[in-house]
Write a protein that holds these residues in place. Sequence first.
Motif, PDB file in Angstrom:
ATOM      1  N   GLY A  82     -16.357  13.450   2.670  1.00  0.00           N
ATOM      2  CA  GLY A  82     -15.937  13.032   1.170  1.00  0.00           C
ATOM      3  C   GLY A  82     -14.363  13.488   0.910  1.00  0.00           C
ATOM      4  O   GLY A  82     -13.639  13.062   0.161  1.00  0.00           O
ATOM      5  N   GLN A  83     -13.967  14.248   2.006  1.00  0.00           N
ATOM      6  CA  GLN A  83     -12.389  14.633   1.817  1.00  0.00           C
ATOM      7  C   GLN A  83     -11.644  13.631   2.506  1.00  0.00           C
ATOM      8  O   GLN A  83     -11.823  13.224   3.633  1.00  0.00           O
ATOM      9  CB  GLN A  83     -12.159  15.924   2.268  1.00  0.00           C
ATOM     10  CG  GLN A  83     -10.990  16.669   2.174  1.00  0.00           C
ATOM     11  CD  GLN A  83     -10.527  17.864   2.671  1.00  0.00           C
ATOM     12  OE1 GLN A  83     -10.703  18.257   3.952  1.00  0.00           O
ATOM     13  NE2 GLN A  83     -10.291  18.995   1.821  1.00  0.00           N
ATOM     14  N   ASP A  84     -10.568  13.182   1.701  1.00  0.00           N
ATOM     15  CA  ASP A  84      -9.530  12.204   2.156  1.00  0.00           C
ATOM     16  C   ASP A  84      -8.733  12.848   3.307  1.00  0.00           C
ATOM     17  O   ASP A  84      -8.401  14.043   3.334  1.00  0.00           O
ATOM     18  CB  ASP A  84      -8.980  11.251   1.274  1.00  0.00           C
ATOM     19  CG  ASP A  84      -7.995  11.744   0.357  1.00  0.00           C
ATOM     20  OD1 ASP A  84      -7.045  12.922   0.903  1.00  0.00           O
ATOM     21  OD2 ASP A  84      -7.701  11.654  -0.708  1.00  0.00           O
ATOM     22  N   VAL A  85      -7.770  12.126   4.092  1.00  0.00           N
ATOM     23  CA  VAL A  85      -7.074  12.623   5.043  1.00  0.00           C
ATOM     24  C   VAL A  85      -5.922  13.312   4.677  1.00  0.00           C
ATOM     25  O   VAL A  85      -5.447  14.527   5.014  1.00  0.00           O
ATOM     26  CB  VAL A  85      -6.588  11.539   6.104  1.00  0.00           C
ATOM     27  CG1 VAL A  85      -7.813  11.029   6.934  1.00  0.00           C
ATOM     28  CG2 VAL A  85      -5.884  10.580   5.644  1.00  0.00           C
ATOM     29  N   VAL A  86      -5.399  12.953   3.542  1.00  0.00           N
ATOM     30  CA  VAL A  86      -4.234  13.526   2.786  1.00  0.00           C
ATOM     31  C   VAL A  86      -4.483  15.027   2.273  1.00  0.00           C
ATOM     32  O   VAL A  86      -3.836  15.910   2.484  1.00  0.00           O
ATOM     33  CB  VAL A  86      -3.610  12.766   1.463  1.00  0.00           C
ATOM     34  CG1 VAL A  86      -2.431  13.539   0.841  1.00  0.00           C
ATOM     35  CG2 VAL A  86      -3.233  11.395   2.295  1.00  0.00           C
ATOM     36  N   GLU A  87      -5.768  15.082   1.639  1.00  0.00           N
ATOM     37  CA  GLU A  87      -6.105  16.287   1.072  1.00  0.00           C
ATOM     38  C   GLU A  87      -6.478  17.294   2.252  1.00  0.00           C
ATOM     39  O   GLU A  87      -6.382  18.389   2.251  1.00  0.00           O
ATOM     40  CB  GLU A  87      -7.393  16.227   0.129  1.00  0.00           C
ATOM     41  CG  GLU A  87      -6.840  15.426  -0.942  1.00  0.00           C
ATOM     42  CD  GLU A  87      -5.900  16.122  -1.745  1.00  0.00           C
ATOM     43  OE1 GLU A  87      -5.723  17.338  -1.823  1.00  0.00           O
ATOM     44  OE2 GLU A  87      -4.873  15.323  -2.229  1.00  0.00           O
ATOM     45  N   ALA A  88      -7.070  16.569   3.276  1.00  0.00           N
ATOM     46  CA  ALA A  88      -7.308  17.517   4.572  1.00  0.00           C
ATOM     47  C   ALA A  88      -6.064  18.223   5.252  1.00  0.00           C
ATOM     48  O   ALA A  88      -5.971  19.330   5.576  1.00  0.00           O
ATOM     49  CB  ALA A  88      -8.079  16.869   5.666  1.00  0.00           C
ATOM     50  N   LEU A  89      -5.105  17.291   5.291  1.00  0.00           N
ATOM     51  CA  LEU A  89      -3.777  17.821   5.724  1.00  0.00           C
ATOM     52  C   LEU A  89      -3.025  18.498   4.643  1.00  0.00           C
ATOM     53  O   LEU A  89      -2.293  19.674   5.007  1.00  0.00           O
ATOM     54  CB  LEU A  89      -2.917  16.731   6.092  1.00  0.00           C
ATOM     55  CG  LEU A  89      -3.328  15.665   7.271  1.00  0.00           C
ATOM     56  CD1 LEU A  89      -2.803  14.436   7.218  1.00  0.00           C
ATOM     57  CD2 LEU A  89      -3.281  16.591   8.468  1.00  0.00           C
ATOM     58  N   ARG A  90      -3.213  18.662   3.506  1.00  0.00           N
ATOM     59  CA  ARG A  90      -2.792  19.335   2.532  1.00  0.00           C
ATOM     60  C   ARG A  90      -3.238  20.670   2.709  1.00  0.00           C
ATOM     61  O   ARG A  90      -2.735  21.839   2.761  1.00  0.00           O
ATOM     62  CB  ARG A  90      -3.061  19.021   1.224  1.00  0.00           C
ATOM     63  CG  ARG A  90      -2.524  19.865  -0.143  1.00  0.00           C
ATOM     64  CD  ARG A  90      -3.032  19.865  -1.301  1.00  0.00           C
ATOM     65  NE  ARG A  90      -2.955  18.432  -1.837  1.00  0.00           N
ATOM     66  CZ  ARG A  90      -2.050  17.969  -2.873  1.00  0.00           C
ATOM     67  NH1 ARG A  90      -1.465  18.720  -3.210  1.00  0.00           N
ATOM     68  NH2 ARG A  90      -2.134  16.595  -3.331  1.00  0.00           N
ATOM     69  N   ALA A 141       6.230  23.809  -2.992  1.00  0.00           N
ATOM     70  CA  ALA A 141       6.964  22.853  -2.252  1.00  0.00           C
ATOM     71  C   ALA A 141       5.936  21.970  -1.609  1.00  0.00           C
ATOM     72  O   ALA A 141       6.037  20.759  -1.651  1.00  0.00           O
ATOM     73  CB  ALA A 141       8.122  23.247  -1.389  1.00  0.00           C
ATOM     74  N   VAL A 142       5.077  22.557  -0.884  1.00  0.00           N
ATOM     75  CA  VAL A 142       4.031  21.825  -0.055  1.00  0.00           C
ATOM     76  C   VAL A 142       3.475  21.003  -0.955  1.00  0.00           C
ATOM     77  O   VAL A 142       3.118  19.846  -0.775  1.00  0.00           O
ATOM     78  CB  VAL A 142       3.331  22.753   0.853  1.00  0.00           C
ATOM     79  CG1 VAL A 142       1.969  22.053   1.308  1.00  0.00           C
ATOM     80  CG2 VAL A 142       3.938  23.302   1.756  1.00  0.00           C
ATOM     81  N   GLU A 143       2.901  21.634  -2.147  1.00  0.00           N
ATOM     82  CA  GLU A 143       2.026  20.968  -3.022  1.00  0.00           C
ATOM     83  C   GLU A 143       2.943  19.778  -3.638  1.00  0.00           C
ATOM     84  O   GLU A 143       2.125  18.713  -3.767  1.00  0.00           O
ATOM     85  CB  GLU A 143       1.715  21.818  -4.178  1.00  0.00           C
ATOM     86  CG  GLU A 143       0.618  22.957  -3.772  1.00  0.00           C
ATOM     87  CD  GLU A 143      -0.662  22.565  -3.771  1.00  0.00           C
ATOM     88  OE1 GLU A 143      -1.082  21.182  -3.685  1.00  0.00           O
ATOM     89  OE2 GLU A 143      -1.766  23.322  -3.546  1.00  0.00           O
TER      90      GLU A 143
END
Length: 205
Positions: A85-93, A177-179
């Motif tokens: 259920g977690q998308d790839v962008v949030e996983a990389l975040r 900055a990352v966020e």
Amino acid sequence: MPDTPTVGRRERKKAATRQAIADAALELFLEHGFDRVSVRDVAERADVSTTTLFAHFPGKEALVFDREEAVEAQLIAAVRERPAGQDVVEALRAHALGCWVPMASDPRLRRFTELVDGTPALREYAERMWLRHADALGAAVAEALGRDVDDVACAALARFVLEIPTLARGRRNPAAAVEAVFDLLTDGWRSQEGPGGATAGADRG
């Protein structure tokens, strides 16, 4: 399973030797400069033979980037092993916040960056390494989403993500900055999702 402890000790010893070589190399390079230190100098500082050194590292530049393989493996794992259920962008975040932000505040980072930026051979090696990581991450994202391995959106996402450590470096608040960058990436990624508004997480099996 009588051999398991022996194998474990052997692997730990190899890892300790590799780390000792990398630590010795970085100390010498920071003290004297990359070009003024030979592989033999590093071997002597680490108290190993040059044969042992080359068994762990393919060349002099690799001594500086000793975590190259681990960094790439962690990036790919962040995509492949993300929660359902977690998308790839949030996983990389989550990966960036957990792994890259602590590194941004490491007091040794400035000297390391100066060493690399001030040494042409290391800059070239770092650029090639960056491209390898970008290709591997882009392919992992494409694989996770069932897209072509050379999908341009996946390749672009990988390259933007890998620029984040540089963008966050030296900031008063690296986490913020990352966020901020990931917020932009999230909006851009969702705007190019497939028909029906399927999310990257939903594409995961």
